[in-house]
Design a protein around this motif. Structure first.
Motif, mmCIF file in Angstrom:
data_model
loop_
_atom_site.group_PDB
_atom_site.id
_atom_site.type_symbol
_atom_site.label_atom_id
_atom_site.label_comp_id
_atom_site.label_asym_id
_atom_site.label_seq_id
_atom_site.Cartn_x
_atom_site.Cartn_y
_atom_site.Cartn_z
ATOM 1 N N THR A 1 -8.290 12.551 -3.229
ATOM 2 C CA THR A 1 -9.610 13.848 -2.344
ATOM 3 C C THR A 1 -9.494 13.836 -1.120
ATOM 4 O O THR A 1 -9.755 14.646 0.648
ATOM 5 C CB THR A 1 -11.087 13.001 -2.783
ATOM 6 O OG1 THR A 1 -11.087 13.057 -4.052
ATOM 7 C CG2 THR A 1 -12.587 14.683 -2.142
ATOM 8 N N ALA A 2 -9.465 11.981 -0.330
ATOM 9 C CA ALA A 2 -9.520 12.233 1.222
ATOM 10 C C ALA A 2 -8.752 11.295 1.912
ATOM 11 O O ALA A 2 -8.654 10.754 0.795
ATOM 12 C CB ALA A 2 -10.533 12.776 2.320
ATOM 13 N N PRO A 3 -7.955 11.235 3.324
ATOM 14 C CA PRO A 3 -6.862 10.178 3.345
ATOM 15 C C PRO A 3 -8.280 8.990 4.020
ATOM 16 O O PRO A 3 -7.010 7.848 4.196
ATOM 17 C CB PRO A 3 -6.511 10.293 4.438
ATOM 18 C CG PRO A 3 -7.251 11.730 4.979
ATOM 19 C CD PRO A 3 -7.850 12.051 3.915
ATOM 20 N N LEU A 4 -9.525 9.248 4.110
ATOM 21 C CA LEU A 4 -10.484 8.192 4.478
ATOM 22 C C LEU A 4 -11.067 7.779 3.536
ATOM 23 O O LEU A 4 -12.120 9.162 2.883
ATOM 24 C CB LEU A 4 -11.210 7.731 5.643
ATOM 25 C CG LEU A 4 -11.877 6.962 6.065
ATOM 26 C CD1 LEU A 4 -11.014 5.672 6.138
ATOM 27 C CD2 LEU A 4 -12.149 6.865 7.207
ATOM 28 N N ALA A 5 -11.101 6.970 2.365
ATOM 29 C CA ALA A 5 -12.103 6.607 1.336
ATOM 30 C C ALA A 5 -12.958 5.385 2.375
ATOM 31 O O ALA A 5 -12.985 4.456 2.594
ATOM 32 C CB ALA A 5 -11.505 6.330 -0.060
ATOM 33 N N CYS A 6 -14.368 5.196 1.167
ATOM 34 C CA CYS A 6 -14.756 4.406 1.564
ATOM 35 C C CYS A 6 -15.639 3.160 0.457
ATOM 36 O O CYS A 6 -15.793 3.985 -1.150
ATOM 37 C CB CYS A 6 -16.624 4.728 2.080
ATOM 38 S SG CYS A 6 -18.138 3.709 2.211
ATOM 39 N N ILE A 7 -15.684 2.109 0.637
ATOM 40 C CA ILE A 7 -15.939 1.360 -0.708
ATOM 41 C C ILE A 7 -16.733 0.229 -0.339
ATOM 42 O O ILE A 7 -16.631 -0.519 0.739
ATOM 43 C CB ILE A 7 -14.710 0.853 -1.319
ATOM 44 C CG1 ILE A 7 -15.206 -0.492 -3.172
ATOM 45 C CG2 ILE A 7 -14.402 0.166 -0.757
ATOM 46 C CD1 ILE A 7 -13.550 -0.530 -3.129
ATOM 47 N N VAL A 8 -18.250 -0.150 -1.416
ATOM 48 C CA VAL A 8 -18.990 -0.896 -0.914
ATOM 49 C C VAL A 8 -18.428 -2.831 -1.700
ATOM 50 O O VAL A 8 -18.226 -2.525 -2.847
ATOM 51 C CB VAL A 8 -20.578 -0.991 -1.528
ATOM 52 C CG1 VAL A 8 -20.780 -2.276 -1.404
ATOM 53 C CG2 VAL A 8 -20.583 0.125 -1.033
#
Length: 193
Positions: free
Chosen positions: A87-94
């Motif tokens: 989806t995008a080159p930067l992803a977020c995770i908790v």
């Protein structure tokens, strides 16, 4: 463009999920959906908040990190990370701090880390407990979680993350949002260079 992952970590109740939702919404980042064997909380949806797994289905995934925490299993899979990167080159995770360390070790310079703290008055543990109560967690589970070795571990940033993580105080949301925005401005500039 280089693929990167923004890891948000800190103690239970520090606002990890709230800050992740804010970043994903404002900066249009995909969230890496993680897996758990715990039951969904009210309002949570499979495939959006978590992949809710049975013990058997959990065991079949390919994990970058996994942990047994407060009576349930949690983990993030390679497949989940790759899906976010499509989806995008930067992803977020908790992640908890153990997971954040696993990501740092496995992915090194592809990882950006925010460590959230809560320092409201003299008793940050009481502030964290109130936040968990406000989100509707079971009082018995809160008590168990607050006493767990994992929660005590997550109350401090691991030494190995020092120098790799940006520490943000989340005493109040508007100030935390401002600090997150300043952090994201440097990240976006770095990604564009």
């Amino acid at each position: 463009m280089k693929k990167m992952v923004l890891v948000i970590t800190g103690a239970a109740g520090s606002g990890k999920t709230t800050i992740c939702k804010y970043i994903c919404a404002k900066y249009h980042l995909p969230k890496v959906v993680t897996h758990t064997t715990r039951a969904p909380r009210q309002g949570e949806h499979d495939g959006i908040d978590y992949y809710f797994e049975s013990d058997a289905s959990f065991a079949q995934k390919h994990f970058l990190e996994s942990v047994h925490y407060s009576g349930a299993q949690y983990g993030s899979s390679i497949e989940g990370l790759e899906a976010a990167w499509q989806t995008a080159p930067l992803a977020c995770i908790v992640l908890d701090t153990k997971g954040a360390l696993a990501y740092q070790r496995a992915l090194s310079d592809q990882v950006l880390t925010i460590y959230l703290t809560v320092d409201v008055g003299k008793d940050s543990a009481a502030a964290l407990r109130k936040r968990m109560e406000a989100r509707g967690d079971d009082p018995e589970k809160i008590a168990k979680r607050m006493q767990s070795a994992e929660n005590k571990r997550d109350q401090q940033i691991p030494q190995e993350l020092m120098g790799h993580a940006t520490i943000i105080k989340n005493n109040d949301l508007p100030t935390a949002h401002r600090d997150v925005d300043a952090f994201m401005a440097t990240v976006i500039a770095k990604l564009k260079s």
